[in-house]
Design an enzyme around this catalytic site. Structure first.
Site, short mmCIF file in Angstrom:
data_model
loop_
_atom_site.label_atom_id
_atom_site.label_comp_id
_atom_site.label_asym_id
_atom_site.label_seq_id
_atom_site.Cartn_x
_atom_site.Cartn_y
_atom_site.Cartn_z
CE LYS A 1 -48.72 -36.74 -13.17
NZ LYS A 1 -49.12 -35.37 -12.87
CB SER B 1 -47.41 -33.99 -16.32
OG SER B 1 -48.69 -33.94 -15.75
#
Length: 202
Positions: free
Chosen positions: A160, A123
């Site tokens: 993230k 990701s």
């Protein structure tokens, strides 16, 4: 502290050696191997006895959750522990155990790295963080918008990019195939575990 048996004293000495040499305690399996026990369960029973006598403190559920009260290991400036597994995709429950150590000076990173986290998933691939990479992490509870963070949502950990507006936080992937994770701080727990300060690929 109550008087220890010779075997208990031997185990305590091994724990201290690991703390001095590695900066972290041994696992039950490592204790069993060092002391010649048939299984980690035998080591667990000795550790419980040491805890009852006040020689150590144990953290339930952590494979290296052993602490010696008042004992401080000397800081190791030549290596960093590799801790657990962190999802770089949909969050997964992180395994908080040290897999091994990596021979690199923590001061190589700025700010100084405290540990390495093994990344699983793609990701964050668009900023060069790939599956299997070791993410150097500086421990802090504070983050600014745009920083890449290690965040804990409940018992799950993810890597993230951080964005906050008021009571809402977005944990944003660097891969268009992954949607942002939205967290409302009014009814969800979010803890910043640290900031990304570098990546190691081995």
């Amino acid at each position: 502290m109550l008087k220890l048996t010779p075997r208990q004293a031997e185990i305590l000495a091994f724990i201290k050696r690991c703390l001095e040499d590695n900066g972290y305690p041994p696992t039950r399996a490592e204790i069993a191997q060092e002391l010649g026990f048939k299984s980690p369960n035998a080591a667990e029973e000795h550790l419980k006895a040491l805890a009852r006598k006040g020689a150590i403190e144990m953290t339930p559920g952590a494979s290296r959750g052993i602490r010696i009260p008042g004992f401080e290991a000397k800081p190791d400036d030549s290596s960093l522990p590799i801790i657990g597994r962190v999802a770089a995709g949909a969050p997964i429950l992180a395994e908080q155990h040290i897999e091994e150590s990596c021979n690199i000076n923590p001061a190589f990173f700025h700010p100084r790295a405290d540990y390495l986290l093994r990344v699983h998933g793609m990701s964050m691939k668009d900023i060069g963080i790939f599956d299997g990479d070791l993410l150097a992490v500086h421990t802090t509870r504070e983050a600014r918008n745009g920083q890449v963070v290690v965040a804990r949502i409940g018992d799950e950990v993810t890597v993230k990019r951080f964005k906050r507006e008021g009571s809402k936080v977005w944990l944003i992937a660097e891969n268009p195939e992954f949607a942002p994770i939205e967290v409302n701080l009014k009814d969800q727990d979010l803890v910043i575990e640290g900031l990304s300060v570098g990546v190691i690929r081995r």
